[in-house]
Design an enzyme around this catalytic site. Structure first.
Site, PDB file in Angstrom:
ATOM      1  N   GLY A  12       0.813  -1.215   0.000  1.00  0.00           N
ATOM      2  CA  GLY A  12       0.000   0.000   0.000  1.00  0.00           C
ATOM      3  C   GLY A  12       0.848   1.268   0.000  1.00  0.00           C
ATOM      4  CE  LYS A  87      -5.669   4.594   2.046  1.00  0.00           C
ATOM      5  NZ  LYS A  87      -4.473   5.250   1.622  1.00  0.00           N
ATOM      6  CB  SER A 128      -5.318   8.010  12.487  1.00  0.00           C
ATOM      7  OG  SER A 128      -5.896   9.203  12.027  1.00  0.00           O
ATOM      8  CE1 TYR A 153      -8.666   4.607   9.097  1.00  0.00           C
ATOM      9  CE2 TYR A 153      -9.302   6.809   9.797  1.00  0.00           C
ATOM     10  CZ  TYR A 153      -8.329   5.901   9.435  1.00  0.00           C
ATOM     11  OH  TYR A 153      -7.016   6.306   9.432  1.00  0.00           O
ATOM     12  CE  LYS A 157      -5.938   3.248  11.391  1.00  0.00           C
ATOM     13  NZ  LYS A 157      -5.039   2.178  10.981  1.00  0.00           N
ATOM     14  CE1 TYR A 181       1.817   6.253  10.892  1.00  0.00           C
ATOM     15  CE2 TYR A 181       0.134   5.793   9.268  1.00  0.00           C
ATOM     16  CZ  TYR A 181       1.202   5.380  10.022  1.00  0.00           C
ATOM     17  OH  TYR A 181       1.660   4.098   9.871  1.00  0.00           O
TER      18      TYR A 181
HETATM   19  C1  UD1 Z   1      -9.039  11.943   6.642  1.00  0.00           C
HETATM   20  C2  UD1 Z   1      -9.670  11.297   7.817  1.00  0.00           C
HETATM   21  C3  UD1 Z   1      -8.610  10.725   8.711  1.00  0.00           C
HETATM   22  C4  UD1 Z   1      -7.773   9.740   7.936  1.00  0.00           C
HETATM   23  C5  UD1 Z   1      -7.168  10.469   6.735  1.00  0.00           C
HETATM   24  C6  UD1 Z   1      -6.393   9.495   5.850  1.00  0.00           C
HETATM   25  C7  UD1 Z   1     -11.757  12.512   8.243  1.00  0.00           C
HETATM   26  C8  UD1 Z   1     -12.493  13.395   9.170  1.00  0.00           C
HETATM   27  N1  UD1 Z   1     -10.498  12.235   8.555  1.00  0.00           N
HETATM   28  O1  UD1 Z   1      -8.304  13.072   7.102  1.00  0.00           O
HETATM   29  O2  UD1 Z   1      -9.202  10.071   9.790  1.00  0.00           O
HETATM   30  O3  UD1 Z   1      -6.748   9.243   8.765  1.00  0.00           O
HETATM   31  O4  UD1 Z   1      -8.211  11.047   5.952  1.00  0.00           O
HETATM   32  O5  UD1 Z   1      -7.214   8.690   5.093  1.00  0.00           O
HETATM   33  O6  UD1 Z   1     -12.288  12.078   7.244  1.00  0.00           O
HETATM   34  N2  UD1 Z   1     -10.675  18.578   1.259  1.00  0.00           N
HETATM   35  C9  UD1 Z   1     -11.272  19.391   0.303  1.00  0.00           C
HETATM   36  N3  UD1 Z   1     -11.618  18.835  -0.887  1.00  0.00           N
HETATM   37  C10 UD1 Z   1     -11.427  17.507  -1.174  1.00  0.00           C
HETATM   38  C11 UD1 Z   1     -10.826  16.683  -0.195  1.00  0.00           C
HETATM   39  C12 UD1 Z   1     -10.465  17.256   1.014  1.00  0.00           C
HETATM   40  O7  UD1 Z   1     -11.470  20.588   0.525  1.00  0.00           O
HETATM   41  O8  UD1 Z   1     -11.806  17.067  -2.270  1.00  0.00           O
HETATM   42  C13 UD1 Z   1     -10.254  19.179   2.538  1.00  0.00           C
HETATM   43  C14 UD1 Z   1     -10.918  18.555   3.752  1.00  0.00           C
HETATM   44  O9  UD1 Z   1     -12.122  19.224   4.043  1.00  0.00           O
HETATM   45  C15 UD1 Z   1      -9.841  18.784   4.813  1.00  0.00           C
HETATM   46  C16 UD1 Z   1      -8.525  18.718   4.048  1.00  0.00           C
HETATM   47  O10 UD1 Z   1      -8.870  18.935   2.687  1.00  0.00           O
HETATM   48  O11 UD1 Z   1      -9.965  20.059   5.336  1.00  0.00           O
HETATM   49  C17 UD1 Z   1      -7.837  17.373   4.173  1.00  0.00           C
HETATM   50  O12 UD1 Z   1      -8.773  16.351   3.850  1.00  0.00           O
HETATM   51  P1  UD1 Z   1      -8.349  14.823   3.660  1.00  0.00           P
HETATM   52  O13 UD1 Z   1      -7.187  14.735   2.763  1.00  0.00           O
HETATM   53  O14 UD1 Z   1      -9.589  14.060   3.282  1.00  0.00           O
HETATM   54  O15 UD1 Z   1      -7.840  14.391   5.095  1.00  0.00           O
HETATM   55  P2  UD1 Z   1      -8.579  14.488   6.514  1.00  0.00           P
HETATM   56  O16 UD1 Z   1     -10.039  14.659   6.369  1.00  0.00           O
HETATM   57  O17 UD1 Z   1      -7.844  15.479   7.336  1.00  0.00           O
END
Ligand code: UD1
Length: 345
Positions: A12, A87, A128, A153, A157, A181
């Protein structure tokens, strides 16, 4: 040569980078993976980077009998780094039992094999920062309270950490390090390893790179009314190669008997938070590619802001993230370009 280390989920995203890091530090990595979220071609790419083909066993760790046979045949393992788990947050809400069965079942089977076998008494576990929810105090340290999980999920953890803690208490020879992480992104500097999202990516950076390459029409930025300087969420993005290195450091801490407790916990982040817009800007600046994006409503379940207190990892573990946001974006882009040119076909 240093010892033989089992990497579950080693095909992965984070697992493959960790296999490379282990091999480059003289360890013999053995991969267990059922290819549920990875492709067999990863093995050749790892080999291309390091010149060493790791042993690979295609096995679902929910199969207790098969896992026992594996441990009997690999009685000389010195440690285990356990990544194998589902995940995707949204998928876990839709299908919680699949998450509990796989993530907890695999862990329990593995712990039973490890405590029952002569070798492999050291475990590095992939946890996480989701366990902190929205922390009251930032940066968030390992002492911050664990909050009720916001998804099955996240709950797997938390429960996994508890199962590991109880196992360490019960089995004197057993030790573990759980690594919490923050947001792993980026790809190997060679552009040969990276994240392979199945279907539409949930995470920000794969969505950014897929939009830039033309696989997606437009990036949606979820929410612009958060209590942050530019109104978008803040996260602590960390380069996957820095993260991979931390696993080797954690493992060596136990192998050298430097750990102070049988189960230790460390945050892995850079200590610096960036907003979604800052991430988008860093991508555009580093790659020179303009992104098509728009704002939309908040995504349910997102925390507003979180970044790590890295003091314990820096001082106690002796590890520090080295790569900055631009390098994270540049390597993620290199990987996406390579994929587009048929790297995994
Ligand atoms: C998410 C999970 C976390 C997991 C991690 C890895 C949640 C609440 N948390 O983290 O538990 O360990 O993924 O799989 O789901 N964003 C956008 N547009 C997008 C995608 C994301 O604006 O298309 C924003 C999100 O709102 C966030 C940031 O980008 O503010 C990061 O998002 P993301 O990469 O999905 O990670 P997390 O949500 O922090």
């Amino acid at each position: 040569m240093a010892g033989k280390i089992l990497v579950t989920g080693g095909m992965g995203y984070i697992g493959s980078h960790t296999v490379v890091e282990l091999q480059q530090n003289g360890y013999q990595a053995v991969i267990l993976d059922n290819l549920s979220n990875s492709k067999p071609g990863m093995l050749d790419l790892i080999t291309q980077i390091t010149g060493i083909k790791p042993e690979f066993i295609n096995l679902d760790m929910q199969e207790r009998d098969g896992l026992e046979v594996f441990f009997r045949e690999h009685h000389d393992l010195e440690g285990v780094i356990h990544f194998a788990a589902y995940k995707a947050v949204g998928e876990s809400v839709e299908n919680p039992l699949m998450y509990y069965r796989n993530n907890l079942g695999s862990l329990i089977n593995m712990l039973a094999c490890m405590t029952g076998s002569r070798a492999a008494k050291h475990l590095v576990f992939s946890s996480s920062c989701t366990v902190y929810g929205q922390p009251e105090v930032l940066p968030v340290s390992e002492n911050a309270p664990v909050k009720p999980a916001m998804s099955p999920y996240g709950n797997t953890k938390q429960i996994s950490e508890e199962i590991i803690e109880d196992t360490c208490q019960a089995s004197k020879k057993f030790s573990a390090i759980s690594l919490r992480y923050f947001n792993p992104i980026g790809a190997h500097e060679s552009g040969l390893l990276g994240e392979l999202p199945l279907g539409v990516p949930n995470n920000l950076v794969p969505f950014i790179t897929q939009t830039a390459i033309g696989k997606r029409k437009q990036l949606t930025v979820f929410g612009n009314d958060y209590d942050t300087p530019d109104g978008t969420c803040i996260r602590d993005y960390i380069h996957v190669s820095d993260l991979a290195r931390a696993h080797v450091v954690a493992l060596e801490r136990m192998l050298k008997k430097q750990n102070k407790e049988s189960h230790e916990i460390f945050n892995l982040g850079t200590g610096r938070g960036y907003s979604v817009l800052e991430a988008v800007n860093a991508f555009e600046k580093t790659t020179g590619v303009k992104l098509n994006w728009k704002f939309s409503d908040r995504r349910p379940g997102d925390v507003e802001k979180v970044w790590a207190d890295t003091g314990k990892a820096n001082k106690v573990l002796g590890w520090k993230a080295e790569r900055g946001l631009e390098e994270m974006m540049a390597t993620a882009w290199k990987w996406e370009v390579n994929l587009n040119e048929g790297l995994m076909k």
